[in-house]
Write an enzyme that holds these catalytic residues in place. Sequence first.
Site, mmCIF file in Angstrom:
data_model
loop_
_atom_site.group_PDB
_atom_site.id
_atom_site.type_symbol
_atom_site.label_atom_id
_atom_site.label_comp_id
_atom_site.label_asym_id
_atom_site.label_seq_id
_atom_site.Cartn_x
_atom_site.Cartn_y
_atom_site.Cartn_z
ATOM 1 N N GLU A 231 87.503 -16.442 40.776
ATOM 2 C CA GLU A 231 87.428 -15.644 42.004
ATOM 3 C C GLU A 231 88.540 -16.069 42.952
ATOM 4 O O GLU A 231 88.500 -17.163 43.519
ATOM 5 C CB GLU A 231 86.054 -15.862 42.650
ATOM 6 N N ASP B 225 82.180 -12.290 55.428
ATOM 7 C CA ASP B 225 81.182 -11.898 54.400
ATOM 8 C C ASP B 225 80.140 -10.898 54.912
ATOM 9 O O ASP B 225 78.932 -11.127 54.823
ATOM 10 C CB ASP B 225 80.458 -13.145 53.852
ATOM 11 N N GLU C 1 86.756 -10.538 45.180
ATOM 12 C CA GLU C 1 85.946 -10.398 46.401
ATOM 13 C C GLU C 1 86.758 -9.649 47.442
ATOM 14 O O GLU C 1 87.905 -9.998 47.746
ATOM 15 C CB GLU C 1 85.524 -11.765 46.951
ATOM 16 N N ASP D 136 82.776 -9.170 44.033
ATOM 17 C CA ASP D 136 81.926 -9.703 45.090
ATOM 18 C C ASP D 136 82.040 -8.733 46.244
ATOM 19 O O ASP D 136 83.111 -8.573 46.851
ATOM 20 C CB ASP D 136 82.365 -11.120 45.505
ATOM 21 N N ASP E 18 86.551 -15.469 56.921
ATOM 22 C CA ASP E 18 85.701 -14.986 55.836
ATOM 23 C C ASP E 18 84.304 -14.663 56.351
ATOM 24 O O ASP E 18 83.390 -15.463 56.215
ATOM 25 C CB ASP E 18 85.661 -16.083 54.758
ATOM 26 N N HIS F 143 88.207 -11.629 50.347
ATOM 27 C CA HIS F 143 89.275 -12.551 49.956
ATOM 28 C C HIS F 143 90.583 -11.798 49.761
ATOM 29 O O HIS F 143 91.656 -12.317 50.069
ATOM 30 C CB HIS F 143 88.895 -13.285 48.666
ATOM 31 N N HIS G 220 74.543 -20.601 42.950
ATOM 32 C CA HIS G 220 75.269 -21.867 42.735
ATOM 33 C C HIS G 220 74.213 -22.892 42.322
ATOM 34 O O HIS G 220 73.084 -22.846 42.833
ATOM 35 C CB HIS G 220 75.860 -22.434 44.029
ATOM 36 N N ASP H 136 77.913 -10.678 47.796
ATOM 37 C CA ASP H 136 78.236 -11.959 48.424
ATOM 38 C C ASP H 136 78.429 -11.674 49.911
ATOM 39 O O ASP H 136 79.541 -11.733 50.436
ATOM 40 C CB ASP H 136 79.489 -12.565 47.788
HETATM 41 C C1 XLS Z 1 83.314 -18.272 49.168
HETATM 42 C C2 XLS Z 1 83.039 -17.645 47.891
HETATM 43 C C3 XLS Z 1 81.874 -18.218 47.090
HETATM 44 C C4 XLS Z 1 81.946 -17.804 45.662
HETATM 45 C C5 XLS Z 1 81.052 -18.561 44.746
HETATM 46 O O1 XLS Z 1 84.125 -17.786 49.967
HETATM 47 O O2 XLS Z 1 82.881 -16.277 48.122
HETATM 48 O O3 XLS Z 1 80.665 -17.894 47.684
HETATM 49 O O4 XLS Z 1 81.663 -16.438 45.490
HETATM 50 O O5 XLS Z 1 81.289 -19.915 44.806
HETATM 51 CA CA CA Z 2 82.463 -14.695 46.652
HETATM 52 CA CA CA Z 3 83.692 -15.159 50.769
#
Ligand code: XLS
Ligand code: CA
Ligand code: CA
Length: 435
Positions: free
Chosen positions: A232, A309, A268, A296, A307, A271, A101, A338
């Site tokens: 995304e 991750d 992702e 992702d 979330d 998500h 980012h 990610d």
């Molecule tokens: C957040 C998102 C973010 C995007 C990029 O939940 O995964 O990290 O991938 O802005």
């Molecule tokens: Ca992401």
């Molecule tokens: Ca995420």
Amino acid sequence: MSEFFPGIGKIKYEGPDSKNFFAFKYYDADKIVGGKTMRDWLKFAVCYWHTFRGVGSDPFGPGTIKRPWEDGTQSIDNAKRRMDVAFEFFQKLGNPYWCFHDRDIAPEGATLAESNKNLDAIVAHAKQWQASTGVKLLWGTTNLFSNPRFMNGGATNPDAAVVAYAAAQVKKAMEVTKELGGEGYVFWGGREGYMSLLNTDMKRELDHFGRFLQLAVDYKKEIGFTGTLLIEPKPKEPTKHQYDFDSATVMGFLRTYGLEKEYQINVEANHATLAGHTFEHDLEISSRYGQLGSIDANVGDAQLGWDTDQFNMDIHSTTLAMLVVMNQGGLPVGINFDAKVRRESTDVEDMFIAHIGGMDSFARGLLNADKIRQDGTKAEWIAKRYSSFDSGIGADFEKGKADFKALEKFALESGEPKQMSGQQEKYEVLLNQYI
Ligand code: XLS
Ligand code: CA
Ligand code: CA
């Protein structure tokens, strides 16, 4: 130049029998699978935000992770040193790509002009590193969700001044993504949504979002950026309801605003599960409509439900994901980790082990998917399941040659259809044979 990960050398492929946590057991970059190298099928990227900016904070407590190279300042020197660390990490891990980012890599200044200047300084530094190491940029993106000015959204903000600020930030981030040769540019709209419908003009916000995304297409063409634009999806978090809810919603939105040829989807995993789907569901639907551009790679936690991750170590999940990717012949953009190490995983070694495990997990998924395709049983069974559409009334229906009257005539003449088992358990047993 100092070494930030002394004692950790280049990560090598040692094969499935290795017990070394600093070696790949399955990811063998040059190995040919289904006509392409693993490197090309997987196109792995490390994300800057989690791996180099993540400190392990959560809503109940501050960061736990203290990296030895951080001096605690927002200076350009600290940002450059962090970039040096990142490129040492990339070289040792052997990921061909990275992602960022705008605000992860460079400190935000007191004004937009100062932020742009800071970004330019760090981008020049990254460009040198890319040239000397051969590590490439998978995609860039804009952070339109952390700064308080974006509390009501970026492109969908009710205040035109904030929309203009968001546009300026996207414009600059697209320029630097082009400068670094990025293969894609991602829009993730964490605050493009609403907290309460009571104060929201939904149609106006959606129209603004469509307009904003069109302006990005126009600017991409103006500056000659040839990378893929991606959206995304995510259903919620941070806002209660996000407009890019899931892949199907995004594809419908893109068609409504005439943008379906300009944007692909970055799916992702976590998500998709937050939207109540499986990872493979969102991959399959975007792939079948020709819009699966990138992934992702992470996973959520069914018990926690937010979330999280996490690195995806689930071979069932990566097998089904890579089957979709192989079926469409590869990913136009790639697979970005990610994912972040847990708040409790505070050693620098954990950064390596997590990525090696994630890469092996997707490599194993690729090998399994290849076996499924080579063997062909699953595809054969599915073809047989739908074979009534290959001829007769089924084929007429598919080709638009049978209307309701023709279908009724067939139903009246043929009587009750014979029951056909879905055989789900048989498919599940079959899948386990490849894993
Ligand atoms: C957040 C998102 C973010 C995007 C990029 O939940 O995964 O990290 O991938 O802005
Ligand atoms: Ca992401
Ligand atoms: Ca995420």
